[in-house]
Design an enzyme around this catalytic site. Structure first.
Site, PDB file in Angstrom:
ATOM      1  N   ALA A 128       0.861  -1.193   0.000  1.00 29.74           N
ATOM      2  CA  ALA A 128       0.000   0.000   0.000  1.00 29.74           C
ATOM      3  C   ALA A 128       0.887   1.229   0.000  1.00 29.74           C
ATOM      4  O   ALA A 128       2.025   1.192   0.476  1.00 29.74           O
ATOM      5  CB  ALA A 128      -0.905  -0.002   1.226  1.00 29.74           C
ATOM      6  N   SER A 131       0.382   9.198   1.367  1.00 31.32           N
ATOM      7  CA  SER A 131       1.119  10.454   1.183  1.00 31.32           C
ATOM      8  C   SER A 131       2.358  10.557   2.062  1.00 31.32           C
ATOM      9  O   SER A 131       3.317  11.236   1.706  1.00 31.32           O
ATOM     10  CB  SER A 131       0.195  11.637   1.464  1.00 31.32           C
ATOM     11  OG  SER A 131      -0.341  11.547   2.768  1.00 31.32           O
ATOM     12  N   ILE A 132       2.361   9.896   3.211  1.00 37.65           N
ATOM     13  CA  ILE A 132       3.482   9.998   4.150  1.00 37.65           C
ATOM     14  C   ILE A 132       4.445   8.824   4.010  1.00 37.65           C
ATOM     15  O   ILE A 132       5.659   8.980   4.102  1.00 37.65           O
ATOM     16  CB  ILE A 132       2.963  10.068   5.605  1.00 37.65           C
ATOM     17  CG1 ILE A 132       1.998  11.243   5.786  1.00 37.65           C
ATOM     18  CG2 ILE A 132       4.117  10.165   6.598  1.00 37.65           C
ATOM     19  CD1 ILE A 132       2.626  12.597   5.668  1.00 37.65           C
ATOM     20  N   ALA A 133       3.910   7.628   3.800  1.00 35.86           N
ATOM     21  CA  ALA A 133       4.744   6.426   3.809  1.00 35.86           C
ATOM     22  C   ALA A 133       4.115   5.345   2.937  1.00 35.86           C
ATOM     23  O   ALA A 133       2.976   5.485   2.475  1.00 35.86           O
ATOM     24  CB  ALA A 133       4.904   5.925   5.245  1.00 35.86           C
ATOM     25  N   GLN A 134       4.872   4.274   2.715  1.00 39.10           N
ATOM     26  CA  GLN A 134       4.299   3.103   2.056  1.00 39.10           C
ATOM     27  C   GLN A 134       4.757   1.845   2.788  1.00 39.10           C
ATOM     28  O   GLN A 134       5.717   1.873   3.567  1.00 39.10           O
ATOM     29  CB  GLN A 134       4.652   3.047   0.576  1.00 39.10           C
ATOM     30  CG  GLN A 134       6.101   2.890   0.228  1.00 39.10           C
ATOM     31  CD  GLN A 134       6.323   3.022  -1.283  1.00 39.10           C
ATOM     32  OE1 GLN A 134       5.640   3.768  -1.975  1.00 39.10           O
ATOM     33  NE2 GLN A 134       7.303   2.285  -1.814  1.00 39.10           N
ATOM     34  N   VAL A 135       4.045   0.743   2.541  1.00 39.18           N
ATOM     35  CA  VAL A 135       4.239  -0.485   3.316  1.00 39.18           C
ATOM     36  C   VAL A 135       4.733  -1.606   2.407  1.00 39.18           C
ATOM     37  O   VAL A 135       4.172  -1.835   1.323  1.00 39.18           O
ATOM     38  CB  VAL A 135       2.917  -0.901   4.006  1.00 39.18           C
ATOM     39  CG1 VAL A 135       3.105  -2.211   4.765  1.00 39.18           C
ATOM     40  CG2 VAL A 135       2.444   0.199   4.949  1.00 39.18           C
ATOM     41  N   LYS A 154       6.920  -0.351   7.291  1.00 36.27           N
ATOM     42  CA  LYS A 154       6.389   0.947   6.870  1.00 36.27           C
ATOM     43  C   LYS A 154       7.573   1.895   6.695  1.00 36.27           C
ATOM     44  O   LYS A 154       8.370   2.087   7.619  1.00 36.27           O
ATOM     45  CB  LYS A 154       5.422   1.475   7.929  1.00 36.27           C
ATOM     46  CG  LYS A 154       4.699   2.756   7.537  1.00 36.27           C
ATOM     47  CD  LYS A 154       3.626   3.103   8.571  1.00 36.27           C
ATOM     48  CE  LYS A 154       2.849   4.344   8.173  1.00 36.27           C
ATOM     49  NZ  LYS A 154       1.770   4.655   9.154  1.00 36.27           N
ATOM     50  N   ASP A 289      -7.772   7.351  14.525  1.00 35.79           N
ATOM     51  CA  ASP A 289      -7.894   7.346  13.061  1.00 35.79           C
ATOM     52  C   ASP A 289      -8.604   6.056  12.651  1.00 35.79           C
ATOM     53  O   ASP A 289      -8.163   5.328  11.767  1.00 35.79           O
ATOM     54  CB  ASP A 289      -6.502   7.435  12.420  1.00 35.79           C
ATOM     55  CG  ASP A 289      -6.562   7.834  10.947  1.00 35.79           C
ATOM     56  OD1 ASP A 289      -7.621   8.320  10.516  1.00 35.79           O
ATOM     57  OD2 ASP A 289      -5.565   7.648  10.236  1.00 35.79           O
TER      58      ASP A 289
END
Length: 557
Positions: A128, A131-135, A154, A289
Site C-alpha cells: 500500500a 502520502s506519508i509512507a508506504q508499506v 512501513k 484514526d
C-alpha cells in the site's frame, strides 16, 4: 520563488473549482478577481457539484499534503459546515508508490544494516502507498526454531519532511492572511487549525513514536477477544522505518467478504462500540484514526462466532485529561437520563464555557438539541451526532474545546459509522450505557481509590509533615483577613458566607484525606491485631471515616 509559484498554483485551483467564495471579504478575493479572466472556467460537471465536493476535488489536485490537510479539517466539525465535513471524509490518501529500491535504501539508512542482513526477504513492490509512507512485505531471518516470521515494513517517503515543511510554511502564511482580513476569522481560527495539522503531521513523520503507540495499545488489549494489535519488532524499527508483525484480515467495510467468511456482524458491531468506550474511559488511550481502512476483522475461521477487530496505523492516538474524561462520561450519562440541567452544568464545570453563562439558557439549548433525537427509533440515534450538535449550539456561548475532544468526536463518529455498517439496527445507546456505567463504577470505587493512594503513598508521606503547618498558616490568614474587612454590603456578606463554607469544606476534606492516608499506611505496614479479610480492622475504620469526611465535604458544594 517556489513559495510564490506554489501560491499561484493554489490560486488557480481555487478559481477553477469556484472556491473563491470561501475567501469573500479578504484581500485574496480581490487578487483572485483580477486573475479570474486568465484561468480556465470550471467544466459544467464540476460547476454542478456541491461546494464540499468541489473543495475535495481541489485538495486532491493540489497533492498528498493537501489531501492530509482535508482529512484533518474534516474532523473540525466545530469550524466547518456539516456538508463540507462529510465530503472531506471521502478523501482517499492513496498516491503513486515511490521506487522500491529507494525504500530499501531508506530502510538500510534507518536500521544501519543492509536489507539482506536485516531481513530474509524484502518485497520492493509495496502492499500500500499513502502520502506519508508506504508499506512493504518482508520476512525476518530464521529464529532458533528455523521459522521465518512474516512482517510488514512501513517506510517514510524520501524527502517528505522538506515537502511538508514547505507546504506548512505556505499554509501558515495563508492562515495569517485570513486571520487578519476574514470577517469570521475569530470563528474559523485558521492559525489554530494549521498548528493542529502541523502537529498531526509531525507525529506521523516519527515512525518510532507510532511504534510506541502500537506497543502501548497492544499492552492494554493483550489476550483480548475483542481487539488484536500487531506486535512491534523493535529490533527492526527506527524513526523512518517501522516493522510490525504481519496480520491478515478483512476490511470492516467489506460486508460481502465478511458474510462469505460467516462472521457474526451483529456481535462484531457491538464489540466495536465497547472497544471504543473502553479505550477512552478505562485506558485513556484511543485509536483516533479509526476508519474502515484502519480497522480489519480477524479472518481466522475459528473466530466466526466470536469475531475480533485488528487495529492498524497508530500514527494518531488520543488521550484526555482526567477532568475531561470525568466530565465527558458524566455528560454521556446525563444524555442517557435526559438530565439537561446537569448537561448544562457540566459544560461550565469542565471549563469548556465561561462561568458567567446562564445555566437555564444552556439547559434550554441542550433540550432543543436532544429532544428531537429521543423521538426516533433507538437504532437511528447517534451519540456522536448528539455530542457534535451540543458542542455546536454551545459555540454561541463561547465554547472552548481542547483538540483532543474534537479528535474524540471524529473518532466516535467513525466508530458509529463502522458499527452501523456492520449492523444497521445497532442500538448504540444500549451497548454504550452499561459500558459507561461499569467504567464509572470501577473508576470511582473505594478499591481503586485505595490503590491510587497506595501508588502515591511515597509522595503523600513526603509532604504530610508540612500539611499541619500549611493548614494552620492558611486558616490564620483567613481569620486575620476576615477581621480586617468591615462587611457592609449584601454581596460581601454572601462572599463571607461562601468563604466560611469553603473553609469548613477544606478542613473536612483535609481531615478525610489524612484519615485515608492513615488507612493506606496501616494497610502497607501489616500491623498485629484484628483483620477483616486481608485488611487490618483499624485500616477499615480509618478508611471509612476518611471516606465519610470526604463525602460530607463533597455534599457541601
Amino acid at each position: 520563488m517556489k513559495a510564490i509559484l506554489r501560491a499561484s498554483r493554489i490560486g488557480r485551483v481555487i478559481l477553477r473549482y469556484r472556491l473563491d467564495a470561501l475567501l469573500e471579504g479578504t484581500p485574496a478575493e480581490r487578487w483572485l478577481r483580477l486573475a479570474k479572466p486568465f484561468v480556465p472556467r470550471a467544466s459544467a460537471e464540476i460547476a454542478a457539484q456541491s461546494r464540499g465536493a468541489r473543495l475535495r476535488l481541489a485538495l486532491q489536485e493540489l497533492g498528498p499534503i493537501f489531501v492530509k490537510f482535508g482529512q484533518i479539517l474534516s474532523t473540525r466539525r466545530d469550524l466547518i459546515p456539516a456538508d463540507v465535513a462529510e465530503e472531506l471524509t471521502l478523501l482517499q490518501d492513496r498516491v503513486k508508490p515511490f521506487d522500491g529500491q529507494a525504500a530499501r535504501l531508506i530502510v538500510e539508512a534507518a536500521l544501519g544494516l543492509p536489507v539482506s542482513v536485516a531481513f530474509a526477504s524484502f518485497d520492493t513492490v509495496p502492499l500500500a502507498s499513502a502520502s506519508i509512507a508506504q508499506v512493504h512485505a518482508a520476512t525476518l531471518p530464521p529464529d532458533a526454531n528455523g521459522v521465518r516470521r512474516e512482517v510488514v515494513v512501513k517506510v517514510l517517503r524520501p524527502d517528505i519532511e522538506r515537502q511538508i515543511d514547505a507546504d506548512i510554511a505556505l499554509l501558515h502564511s495563508l492562515a495569517t492572511l485570513v486571520e487578519r482580513t476574514h470577517p469570521r476569522a475569530d470563528k474559523i481560527r485558521p492559525r489554530e487549525v494549521v498548528a493542529e495539522i502541523e502537529g498531526t503531521l509531525a507525529a506521523e513523520l516519527d515512525l518510532q513514536r507510532e511504534g510506541a503507540n502500537a506497543s502501548v495499545l497492544r499492552r492494554f488489549w493483550e489476550g483480548s477477544d475483542d481487539l488484536y494489535v500487531p506486535e512491534v519488532i523493535w529490533s527492526h524499527t527506527a524513526e523512518r522505518a517501522l516493522t510490525l508483525e504481519r496480520v491478515y484480515g478483512i476490511p470492516s467495510d467489506d460486508i460481502a467478504k465478511l458474510d462469505a467468511a460467516g462472521i457474526d456482524r451483529k456481535a462484531l458491531a457491538a464489540k466495536g462500540v465497547r472497544v471504543f468506550y473502553t479505550q477512552v474511559f478505562r485506558d485513556n488511550f484511543f485509536h483516533a484514526d479509526a476508519h474502515a481502512g484502519n480497522i480489519w476483522v480477524d479472518s481466522d475461521p475459528e473466530r466466526r462466532l466470536n469475531p475480533r477487530f485488528i487495529a492498524l496505523d497508530f500514527g494518531i492516538m488520543g488521550q484526555l485529561s482526567q477532568e475531561d474524561q470525568y466530565y465527558l462520561a458524566e455528560n454521556f450519562m446525563a444524555i442517557f437520563h435526559k438530565d439537561y440541567r446537569r448537561m448544562a452544568e457540566l459544560h461550565v464545570e469542565a471549563g469548556w464555557m465561561p462561568s458567567n453563562v446562564r445555566i437555564d439558557e444552556l439547559e434550554a439549548a441542550a433540550r432543543s438539541v436532544c429532544e428531537p433525537y429521543f423521538t426516533r427509533p433507538l437504532s437511528e440515534i447517534s451519540l456522536a451526532q448528539v455530542l457534535i450538535k451540543l458542542f455546536r449550539v454551545a459555540q454561541r456561548y463561547e465554547l472552548t474545546l481542547q483538540p483532543q475532544l474534537i479528535l474524540l468526536q471524529k473518532t466516535l463518529l467513525n466508530i458509529e459509522g463502522v458499527g452501523r455498517q456492520l449492523d444497521p439496527k445497532l442500538d448504540i445507546w444500549a451497548v454504550a450505557r452499561p459500558v459507561l456505567e461499569r467504567i464509572l463504577r470501577e473508576r470511582y470505587s473505594p478499591r481503586r481509590v485505595l490503590r491510587e493512594l497506595g501508588k502515591r503513598l511515597p509522595e503523600i508521606m513526603t509532604h504530610a509533615p508540612d500539611m499541619p503547618r500549611l493548614v494552620h498558616s492558611w486558616l490564620k490568614q483567613q481569620v486575620e483577613g476576615r477581621h480586617q474587612i468591615d462587611i457592609r454590603s449584601p454581596e460581601l456578606l454572601a462572599l463571607d458566607l461562601s468563604l466560611r463554607k469553603l473553609q469548613t469544606r477544606v478542613v473536612t476534606a483535609i481531615t478525610g484525606s489524612g484519615l485515608l492516608v492513615v488507612a493506606a499506611v496501616l494497610y502497607g505496614l501489616h500491623p498485629d491485631g484484628w483483620y477483616l479479610g486481608t485488611v487490618p480492622v483499624w485500616s477499615w475504620i480509618s478508611g471509612g471515616a476518611g471516606s465519610a469526611a470526604l463525602l460530607v465535604a463533597w455534599l457541601r458544594r
